[in-house]
Design a protein around this motif. Structure first.
Motif, PDB file in Angstrom:
ATOM      1  N   PRO A   1       0.801  -1.225   0.000  1.00  0.00           N
ATOM      2  CA  PRO A   1       0.000   0.000   0.000  1.00  0.00           C
ATOM      3  C   PRO A   1       0.833   1.275   0.000  1.00  0.00           C
ATOM      4  O   PRO A   1       0.289   2.354   0.189  1.00  0.00           O
ATOM      5  N   ILE A   2       2.126   1.178  -0.204  1.00  0.00           N
ATOM      6  CA  ILE A   2       2.990   2.330  -0.009  1.00  0.00           C
ATOM      7  C   ILE A   2       3.965   2.451  -1.175  1.00  0.00           C
ATOM      8  O   ILE A   2       4.336   1.456  -1.808  1.00  0.00           O
ATOM      9  N   GLU A   3       4.354   3.679  -1.492  1.00  0.00           N
ATOM     10  CA  GLU A   3       5.253   3.919  -2.606  1.00  0.00           C
ATOM     11  C   GLU A   3       6.709   3.694  -2.201  1.00  0.00           C
ATOM     12  O   GLU A   3       7.072   3.797  -1.027  1.00  0.00           O
ATOM     13  N   PHE A   4       7.535   3.430  -3.188  1.00  0.00           N
ATOM     14  CA  PHE A   4       8.956   3.160  -2.969  1.00  0.00           C
ATOM     15  C   PHE A   4       9.633   4.293  -2.206  1.00  0.00           C
ATOM     16  O   PHE A   4      10.406   4.054  -1.271  1.00  0.00           O
ATOM     17  N   PHE A   5       9.336   5.542  -2.566  1.00  0.00           N
ATOM     18  CA  PHE A   5      10.025   6.672  -1.953  1.00  0.00           C
ATOM     19  C   PHE A   5       9.429   7.054  -0.599  1.00  0.00           C
ATOM     20  O   PHE A   5      10.009   7.857   0.131  1.00  0.00           O
ATOM     21  N   ASN A   6       8.262   6.477  -0.258  1.00  0.00           N
ATOM     22  CA  ASN A   6       7.645   6.795   1.028  1.00  0.00           C
ATOM     23  C   ASN A   6       7.924   5.757   2.103  1.00  0.00           C
ATOM     24  O   ASN A   6       7.633   5.979   3.274  1.00  0.00           O
ATOM     25  N   THR A   7       8.451   4.614   1.712  1.00  0.00           N
ATOM     26  CA  THR A   7       8.791   3.602   2.704  1.00  0.00           C
ATOM     27  C   THR A   7      10.116   3.977   3.355  1.00  0.00           C
ATOM     28  O   THR A   7      10.617   5.093   3.193  1.00  0.00           O
ATOM     29  N   ASP A   8      10.691   3.094   4.110  1.00  0.00           N
ATOM     30  CA  ASP A   8      12.055   3.263   4.600  1.00  0.00           C
ATOM     31  C   ASP A   8      12.658   1.881   4.770  1.00  0.00           C
ATOM     32  O   ASP A   8      11.957   0.875   4.734  1.00  0.00           O
TER      33      ASP A   8
END
Length: 438
Positions: free
Chosen positions: A128-135
């Protein structure tokens, strides 16, 4: 008079609708389905303000990774390290739209090696999350400068070689919290599915089912998997699954265990064998010693710790743990029906690290004064690691601060810088290395 009656009727209707709406919220929050096909629309409607507020405050909206946090302007860094100690940390490179992982020395911030993580390493399916918003969480250094890590709040666990090329990726289920190597270099990682059960009212309810997953170091193949519910049931401990709650009618507690660490035993000891594992269950405030080879729970540890994380092995008979000292009970509202509140008895001001001796079941803590002094407190996450000289590394997640201290003083404290001067990274379950042999 007719106008007054009209207004009164309207008022009564509005109050009735308001009462019905209030009842619907309480009913749905407790798992009720009397409103049929309207249940989900009603729930979406009353949750919308909370969702809107979360979106407006979210790092996703502002184009930041999940674990960005405003810098504490009053925090004073300190670095009096006289020895080398290395760690891994991931940061996002906006210019090149990739993650950079650096192996750096806390003593002088010198970078000793780097890896690049691109979108080709990330599987979007079911996430549910974008590559640049994860960590990048729990980055572990493996032999030959290989690394393994997980993308936070996604299914992805990834291993890269020394040249940042993909060795393998696992993404068939949700993975979370720690990654630890066993005596064969294979990797223990917590995973999660959902488990249904039928209540006496005839309805089916679901909860998060934590699982113990062991992956082959070379191939990423899952070679062992055990659900905690099955483990407890097969050891005659069903009450651990269903017998703890804050309200028996709410059905709003879908995370009974919250497994947050699987710590493998690398050698035989008086109380364990090589291949056994310690488990940390936050929502039971419980540490378990478990033997996968025989499916036996060998020891249950509960004591003066609350909602803990991160259990480590110190010796043949001692373990340590990060005590979050955080509770989820209580109400902000005074309950006047029970009279005047008693005098305040308890307060939660800081976390700490406890040492437990399996020989005599005693606890000790030599560092509490520094946790109190620095107000080191995190309700979630939290990590610790003892170094070979006896110094203690502490990761205070929610504060975005890391510390190294001994029994006499704090020798190191730091916030992790980002490209934005007023923002810091929250630490990502940092593991320390004293000898990297590079």
């Amino acid at each position: 008079m007719k106008k007054i009656l009209t207004y009164l009727n309207i008022f009564v209707v509005l109050i009735s609708l308001l009462c019905l709406y209030s009842f619907s919220i309480i009913h749905i929050e407790r798992g009720g389905t009397r409103f049929g096909s309207l249940t989900e629309p009603i729930k979406s409607f009353y949750e919308f303000p909370k969702l809107a507020y979360a979106v407006l405050r979210s790092n996703e909206l502002w184009g930041n990774p999940l674990d960005f946090k405003p810098r504490d302007p009053n925090f004073i860094s300190k670095n009096e390290l006289t020895y080398d100690v290395f760690s891994l940390h991931g940061s996002f490179d906006n210019k090149n739209s990739l993650w950079e992982i650096r192996l750096f020395n806390l003593k002088d911030d010198s970078v000793h090696y780097e890896w690049q993580v691109g979108q080709e390493h990330f599987d979007y399916e079911g996430n549910p999350i974008e590559f640049f918003n994860t960590d990048l969480k729990n980055i572990v250094l493996l032999p030959n400068r290989s690394i393994v890590f997980r993308f936070n709040k996604t299914n992805n666990v990834v291993r890269l070689d020394r040249d940042s090329k993909l060795v393998w990726r696992v993404y068939d289920r949700f993975h979370h919290h720690s990654i630890n190597q066993d005596h064969n270099n294979n990797l223990w990682i917590g995973s999660r599915t959902q488990r249904p059960f039928k209540s006496a009212d005839g309805r089916t309810y679901y909860y998060r089912e934590d699982q113990l997953s062991l992956y082959d170091f070379s191939t990423g193949e899952r070679i062992f998997n055990k659900s905690l519910s099955e483990m407890f049931q097969e050891n005659g401990m069903d009450h651990i699954i269903y017998g703890h709650s804050n309200h028996i009618n709410s059905y709003d507690q879908p995370d009974p265990f919250h497994l947050n660490d699987i710590q493998p035993l690398l050698t035989d000891g008086e109380f364990w064998k090589k291949g056994d594992i310690f488990l940390s269950l936050r929502h039971r405030s419980m540490i378990l010693l478990y033997r996968p080879a025989t499916n036996k729970i060998l020891r249950v540890v509960q004591g003066p710790f609350i909602n803990q994380h991160d259990v480590d092995i110190l010796s043949d008979n001692k373990i340590s743990l990060f005590n979050n000292n955080a509770t989820g009970i209580g109400s902000k509202r005074q309950m006047s029906e029970y009279g005047t509140p008693d005098k305040l008895q308890d307060s939660f001001n800081s976390s700490d690290v406890l040492i437990y001796d399996l020989m005599d079941s005693t606890y000790s803590n030599s560092f509490k004064k520094f946790f109190d002094l620095e107000k080191i407190y995190t309700r979630t996450n939290g990590l610790h690691q003892f170094l070979s000289n006896g110094d203690l590394f502490v990761e205070s997640f929610e504060e975005g601060k890391i510390f190294i201290l001994n029994e006499n003083e704090i020798v190191f404290k730091k916030q992790l810088d980002t490209s934005q001067e007023d923002m810091i990274y929250l630490p990502h379950w940092m593991q320390l290395y004293e000898d990297i042999n590079f």
